[in-house]
Design a protein around this motif. Structure first.
Motif, PDB file in Angstrom:
ATOM      1  N   VAL A  57       1.264  -1.185  -0.046  1.00  0.00           N
ATOM      2  CA  VAL A  57      -0.062  -0.204   0.115  1.00  0.00           C
ATOM      3  C   VAL A  57       0.869   1.287  -0.086  1.00  0.00           C
ATOM      4  CG1 VAL A  57      -1.522   0.935   1.051  1.00  0.00           C
ATOM      5  CG2 VAL A  57      -1.837  -1.042   1.078  1.00  0.00           C
ATOM      6  N   LEU A  61      -1.477   6.120   2.051  1.00  0.00           N
ATOM      7  CA  LEU A  61      -2.434   6.946   1.460  1.00  0.00           C
ATOM      8  C   LEU A  61      -3.743   6.466   3.231  1.00  0.00           C
ATOM      9  CD1 LEU A  61      -5.428   6.176  -0.530  1.00  0.00           C
ATOM     10  CD2 LEU A  61      -3.769   3.671  -0.406  1.00  0.00           C
ATOM     11  N   GLU A  62      -3.224   6.149   3.372  1.00  0.00           N
ATOM     12  CA  GLU A  62      -3.664   5.798   5.416  1.00  0.00           C
ATOM     13  C   GLU A  62      -4.204   7.585   5.367  1.00  0.00           C
ATOM     14  OE1 GLU A  62      -2.336   3.353   8.193  1.00  0.00           O
ATOM     15  OE2 GLU A  62      -4.522   3.909   9.521  1.00  0.00           O
ATOM     16  N   ARG A  64      -3.681  10.333   3.718  1.00  0.00           N
ATOM     17  CA  ARG A  64      -4.951  11.044   2.566  1.00  0.00           C
ATOM     18  C   ARG A  64      -6.241  10.694   2.968  1.00  0.00           C
ATOM     19  NH1 ARG A  64      -3.108   9.885  -3.462  1.00  0.00           N
ATOM     20  NH2 ARG A  64      -5.567   9.678  -3.914  1.00  0.00           N
ATOM     21  N   LEU A  65      -6.342   9.678   3.390  1.00  0.00           N
ATOM     22  CA  LEU A  65      -7.267   8.847   3.301  1.00  0.00           C
ATOM     23  C   LEU A  65      -8.388   9.459   4.894  1.00  0.00           C
ATOM     24  CD1 LEU A  65      -7.728   4.850   2.519  1.00  0.00           C
ATOM     25  CD2 LEU A  65      -8.617   7.056   1.289  1.00  0.00           C
ATOM     26  N   HIS A  66      -8.047   9.705   6.038  1.00  0.00           N
ATOM     27  CA  HIS A  66      -8.159  10.513   7.039  1.00  0.00           C
ATOM     28  C   HIS A  66      -8.630  11.718   6.498  1.00  0.00           C
ATOM     29  CE1 HIS A  66      -7.118   6.919   9.825  1.00  0.00           C
ATOM     30  NE2 HIS A  66      -6.073   7.543   9.995  1.00  0.00           N
ATOM     31  N   ALA A  68      -8.751  13.000   3.822  1.00  0.00           N
ATOM     32  CA  ALA A  68      -9.946  13.238   2.776  1.00  0.00           C
ATOM     33  C   ALA A  68     -11.430  12.790   3.465  1.00  0.00           C
ATOM     34  CB  ALA A  68     -10.368  11.411   1.518  1.00  0.00           C
ATOM     35  N   VAL A  69     -11.853  11.689   4.732  1.00  0.00           N
ATOM     36  CA  VAL A  69     -12.829  11.684   5.371  1.00  0.00           C
ATOM     37  C   VAL A  69     -13.286  12.766   6.258  1.00  0.00           C
ATOM     38  CG1 VAL A  69     -13.954  10.470   7.361  1.00  0.00           C
ATOM     39  CG2 VAL A  69     -12.875   8.721   5.241  1.00  0.00           C
ATOM     40  N   VAL A  72     -15.243  15.093   3.692  1.00  0.00           N
ATOM     41  CA  VAL A  72     -16.323  15.009   4.631  1.00  0.00           C
ATOM     42  C   VAL A  72     -17.174  15.562   5.074  1.00  0.00           C
ATOM     43  CG1 VAL A  72     -18.333  13.146   4.137  1.00  0.00           C
ATOM     44  CG2 VAL A  72     -16.075  12.934   2.585  1.00  0.00           C
ATOM     45  N   ARG A  88      -5.647  15.678  -4.059  1.00  0.00           N
ATOM     46  CA  ARG A  88      -6.063  15.891  -5.707  1.00  0.00           C
ATOM     47  C   ARG A  88      -7.072  17.143  -6.048  1.00  0.00           C
ATOM     48  NH1 ARG A  88      -9.935  11.362  -6.805  1.00  0.00           N
ATOM     49  NH2 ARG A  88      -9.897  11.404  -8.977  1.00  0.00           N
TER      50      ARG A  88
ATOM     51  N   GLN B  19     -14.657   7.307  12.809  1.00  0.00           N
ATOM     52  CA  GLN B  19     -13.788   7.572  11.401  1.00  0.00           C
ATOM     53  C   GLN B  19     -12.852   6.878  11.344  1.00  0.00           C
ATOM     54  OE1 GLN B  19     -15.099  11.452  10.638  1.00  0.00           O
ATOM     55  NE2 GLN B  19     -17.675  11.291  11.052  1.00  0.00           N
ATOM     56  N   ASN B  20     -11.902   7.460  11.903  1.00  0.00           N
ATOM     57  CA  ASN B  20     -10.298   6.657  11.598  1.00  0.00           C
ATOM     58  C   ASN B  20     -10.145   5.410  11.826  1.00  0.00           C
ATOM     59  OD1 ASN B  20      -9.500   9.586  10.792  1.00  0.00           O
ATOM     60  ND2 ASN B  20      -9.029  10.841  13.101  1.00  0.00           N
ATOM     61  N   VAL B  23     -10.860   3.263   8.499  1.00  0.00           N
ATOM     62  CA  VAL B  23     -10.026   3.918   7.790  1.00  0.00           C
ATOM     63  C   VAL B  23      -8.981   3.243   8.089  1.00  0.00           C
ATOM     64  CG1 VAL B  23      -8.703   5.604   6.700  1.00  0.00           C
ATOM     65  CG2 VAL B  23     -10.929   6.433   6.745  1.00  0.00           C
ATOM     66  N   SER B  24      -8.557   2.680   9.265  1.00  0.00           N
ATOM     67  CA  SER B  24      -7.239   2.229   9.236  1.00  0.00           C
ATOM     68  C   SER B  24      -7.404   1.133   9.225  1.00  0.00           C
ATOM     69  CB  SER B  24      -7.123   2.646  10.747  1.00  0.00           C
ATOM     70  OG  SER B  24      -6.594   3.730  10.371  1.00  0.00           O
ATOM     71  N   HIS B  27      -8.359   0.174   4.475  1.00  0.00           N
ATOM     72  CA  HIS B  27      -7.829   0.787   4.071  1.00  0.00           C
ATOM     73  C   HIS B  27      -6.722   0.040   2.838  1.00  0.00           C
ATOM     74  CE1 HIS B  27      -4.124   1.794   6.332  1.00  0.00           C
ATOM     75  NE2 HIS B  27      -4.076   1.912   5.359  1.00  0.00           N
ATOM     76  N   GLU B  28      -5.938  -0.910   3.568  1.00  0.00           N
ATOM     77  CA  GLU B  28      -5.185  -1.842   3.015  1.00  0.00           C
ATOM     78  C   GLU B  28      -6.131  -2.770   1.976  1.00  0.00           C
ATOM     79  OE1 GLU B  28      -2.852  -3.645   5.385  1.00  0.00           O
ATOM     80  OE2 GLU B  28      -1.392  -1.979   5.546  1.00  0.00           O
ATOM     81  N   PHE B  31      -7.349  -0.616  -1.154  1.00  0.00           N
ATOM     82  CA  PHE B  31      -6.378  -0.692  -2.234  1.00  0.00           C
ATOM     83  C   PHE B  31      -5.810  -1.475  -2.639  1.00  0.00           C
ATOM     84  CE2 PHE B  31      -2.154  -0.257  -3.456  1.00  0.00           C
ATOM     85  CZ  PHE B  31      -1.790   0.323  -4.223  1.00  0.00           C
ATOM     86  N   ARG B  32      -5.776  -2.721  -2.351  1.00  0.00           N
ATOM     87  CA  ARG B  32      -5.768  -4.145  -3.005  1.00  0.00           C
ATOM     88  C   ARG B  32      -7.104  -4.837  -4.211  1.00  0.00           C
ATOM     89  NH1 ARG B  32      -3.355  -5.913   2.162  1.00  0.00           N
ATOM     90  NH2 ARG B  32      -0.948  -4.940   2.318  1.00  0.00           N
ATOM     91  N   ALA B  45      -5.412   4.293  -5.582  1.00  0.00           N
ATOM     92  CA  ALA B  45      -5.547   5.875  -4.405  1.00  0.00           C
ATOM     93  C   ALA B  45      -6.304   6.116  -4.978  1.00  0.00           C
ATOM     94  CB  ALA B  45      -4.485   6.317  -3.885  1.00  0.00           C
ATOM     95  N   VAL B  48      -9.482   4.614  -4.100  1.00  0.00           N
ATOM     96  CA  VAL B  48     -10.104   4.322  -3.135  1.00  0.00           C
ATOM     97  C   VAL B  48     -10.452   5.756  -2.195  1.00  0.00           C
ATOM     98  CG1 VAL B  48      -8.971   3.194  -0.835  1.00  0.00           C
ATOM     99  CG2 VAL B  48      -8.354   2.237  -2.563  1.00  0.00           C
ATOM    100  N   GLN B  49      -9.833   6.546  -2.275  1.00  0.00           N
ATOM    101  CA  GLN B  49     -10.095   7.748  -1.780  1.00  0.00           C
ATOM    102  C   GLN B  49     -11.926   8.356  -2.276  1.00  0.00           C
ATOM    103  OE1 GLN B  49      -7.545  10.735  -1.933  1.00  0.00           O
ATOM    104  NE2 GLN B  49      -9.116  12.824  -1.813  1.00  0.00           N
ATOM    105  N   ASP B  50     -12.002   8.288  -3.036  1.00  0.00           N
ATOM    106  CA  ASP B  50     -13.644   8.219  -4.087  1.00  0.00           C
ATOM    107  C   ASP B  50     -14.772   7.808  -3.232  1.00  0.00           C
ATOM    108  OD1 ASP B  50     -12.525  10.777  -5.289  1.00  0.00           O
ATOM    109  OD2 ASP B  50     -12.119   9.116  -7.487  1.00  0.00           O
ATOM    110  N   PHE B  52     -13.379   5.868  -0.226  1.00  0.00           N
ATOM    111  CA  PHE B  52     -13.900   5.720   1.248  1.00  0.00           C
ATOM    112  C   PHE B  52     -14.968   7.788   1.360  1.00  0.00           C
ATOM    113  CE2 PHE B  52     -11.155   3.102   1.793  1.00  0.00           C
ATOM    114  CZ  PHE B  52     -11.831   2.998   3.301  1.00  0.00           C
ATOM    115  N   MET B  53     -14.745   8.986   0.367  1.00  0.00           N
ATOM    116  CA  MET B  53     -15.666   9.407   1.033  1.00  0.00           C
ATOM    117  C   MET B  53     -17.466   9.567   0.256  1.00  0.00           C
ATOM    118  SD  MET B  53     -13.207  12.625  -0.985  1.00  0.00           S
ATOM    119  CE  MET B  53     -13.869  14.095  -0.368  1.00  0.00           C
ATOM    120  N   PHE B  56     -18.348   7.237   3.214  1.00  0.00           N
ATOM    121  CA  PHE B  56     -18.793   8.519   4.746  1.00  0.00           C
ATOM    122  C   PHE B  56     -19.684   9.452   4.473  1.00  0.00           C
ATOM    123  CE2 PHE B  56     -16.062   7.108   7.739  1.00  0.00           C
ATOM    124  CZ  PHE B  56     -15.193   6.253   7.035  1.00  0.00           C
TER     125      PHE B  56
END
Lengths: 173, 177
Positions: A57, A61-62, A64-66, A68-69, A72, A88, B19-20, B23-24, B27-28, B31-32, B45, B48-50, B52-53, B56
Motif C-alpha cells: 500500500v 495513503l492512510e 490521505r484517506l483520514h 478526505a474523511v 467529508v 487531488r 471514522q479514523n 479507515v485504518s 484502507h489496505e 487499495f488492493r 489510490a 479508494v479515496q473517492d 471512502f468519501m 462516509f
C-alpha cells in the motif's frame, strides 16, 4: 477425517500458507499433498504467491484517506467542492455559480425530460449512485467484461452448485 | 454486534476516532481491491479515496444489512471500474521487467530462486482476467470467503470458487512454461 477430497484441500491452501490451519489438519493436508500431484502443483503456486506477499500500500495513503474523511465530515457551507479531495486537484465553485448552472440545466432539460418520461419515473444517475452507496443495488461492474475466459461469467453464475462442483472436479481441483 | 458495526454507529454520530479507525481497518484491502482492477497504484489510490468519501457521505443511510466491509468494497469496485472506463487505460504486462528467474552465471541459492519465482508468480497474476485476478488475490492475500468474493465480483459463491481455481490453474501452467 479419513478421506480428504482434493476440493477440500485446495480450498484451504491459502489458509495453510497463512498458518491458519489447526495442527492436526496441517498433518492431514501435508500427507495429502505428498500423495497428490495435482494438489501439490496448486500448493506450489499458492505458496509462491503467499511468499511474494500482496501489493504494498502506498505510503501516505492512510493519512490521505483520514484527511478526505475529515473533509467529508466537515464540508463547509457556502462553497461546494466538486470532484475533489485532499491530495487531488479541486474545483471550488461559488454557491451562486452552482445556482446559475442548475437554472440553465433545468431550463434546457425539463422540456426534454417531460417529453420522454411520460408517466414512468426516470432514474437519474444520482439515484443509481445512492442505491449503490446504500447497498440497495450492488454494482455490476462486470457486465462489459470482454475477457472472461471462463466461458463467460453468466454461464458460471447460471450453474447449480452440483454442476459447479462437477466442473471443479473435471478441472482436477 | 461486531466491532465494525459499533464503529459505524459511532462514526455516524460524528466521532472522528471511529471514522479514523474504520479507515485504518479497511484502507489496505480497499487499495488492493482497487489495484486488482485498475492495475496502477496512483489510479487505485484515487479510486479508494473517492470510494471512502462516497461511503462516509452515505454512512447515515447504511442499513447494515450487509457487512460494512462488503458494502465499502462494493463501492471501491464500482469506483475502480469507473476509473478504468474513464481512463481507457490498461497497463501492458511487462514480465521482462521482472527479469529472468535465475541468472545462469550465479551460483544457485534456493532463497534467491524462491523469491524470484514468487515475484514472477505475482507478476503473472496481473495477466489473469479480472474475475480470476480478483478471486485469487482476495482469497490468498485477504483470506476472504468465496461468498464475499462472489458478492464483490458480481458472481455466485460457486462461480467465485471456479474463477479462483481457474486462476490458480492458469498460473500453474504459466509458471511451468
Amino acid at each position: 477425517m479419513n478421506e480428504i477430497r482434493c476440493a477440500d484441500i485446495v480450498d484451504r491452501l491459502p489458509a495453510l500458507a497463512a498458518g491458519q490451519v489447526e495442527a492436526t489438519d496441517v498433518d492431514l493436508m501435508r500427507q495429502h499433498l505428498s500423495e497428490c500431484a495435482s494438489c501439490r502443483d496448486e500448493w506450489t503456486v499458492v505458496e509462491l504467491l503467499h511468499e511474494a506477499g500482496p501489493a504494498p500500500v502506498p505510503a501516505g495513503l492512510e493519512a490521505r484517506l483520514h484527511a478526505a474523511v475529515r473533509d467529508v465530515a466537515g464540508q463547509t457551507v457556502g462553497s461546494s467542492v466538486v470532484g475533489g479531495a485532499p491530495g487531488r486537484k479541486r474545483w471550488r465553485v461559488p454557491s451562486w455559480g452552482l445556482a446559475a448552472a442548475a437554472g440553465i440545466v433545468l431550463a434546457v432539460a425539463t422540456p426534454v425530460l417531460v417529453e420522454r418520461m411520460g408517466d414512468a419515473p426516470v432514474p437519474t444517475i444520482d439515484d443509481v449512485e445512492i442505491e449503490i452507496a446504500l447497498g440497495e443495488r450492488l454494482p455490476s461492474p462486470w457486465l462489459d467484461d470482454e475477457e472472461d475466459v471462463v466461458a463467460g461469467a453468466a454461464v458460471l453464475d447460471g450453474l447449480s452448485d452440483e454442476a459447479l462442483e462437477r466442473l471443479l472436479e473435471e478441472m482436477g481441483g | 454486534m461486531d466491532s465494525d458495526a459499533t464503529l459505524v454507529d459511532e462514526a455516524r454520530r460524528g466521532d472522528p476516532a471511529a471514522q479514523n479507525r474504520l479507515v485504518s481497518l479497511h484502507h489496505e484491502i480497499a487499495f488492493r481491491v482497487a489495484r486488482g482492477i485498475v492495475q496502477d497504484d496512483d489510479l487505485a489510490a484515487d479510486a479508494v479515496q473517492d470510494a471512502f468519501m462516497k461511503a462516509f457521505r452515505a454512512l447515515d443511510r447504511f442499513r447494515g444489512d450487509a457487512r460494512f466491509r462488503t458494502w465499502l468494497l462494493s463501492i471501491v469496485v464500482n469506483e475502480a471500474r469507473g476509473t478504468l472506463r474513464s481512463r481507457k487505460r490498461r497497463r501492458e504486462s511487462d514480465l521482462d521487467a521482472v527479469g529472468p528467474v535465475v541468472d545462469p552465471a550465479r551460483p544457485i541459492d534456493d532463497g534467491v530462486v524462491v523469491r524470484a519465482e514468487a515475484r514472477r508468480a505475482r507478476a503473472l497474476v496481473d495477466d489473469l482476467p479480472e474475475k480470476q485476478r480478483m478471486a485469487v488475490t482476495l482469497r490468498i492475500d485477504e483470506g476472504l470467503s468465496f461468498r464475499e468474493i462472489g458478492a464483490l465480483i458480481g458472481s455466485s459463491e460457486g462461480a467465485a470458487r471456479v474463477n479462483y481455481h481457474h486462476g490458480i490453474r492458469r498460473l500453474r501452467e504459466k509458471m511451468s512454461e
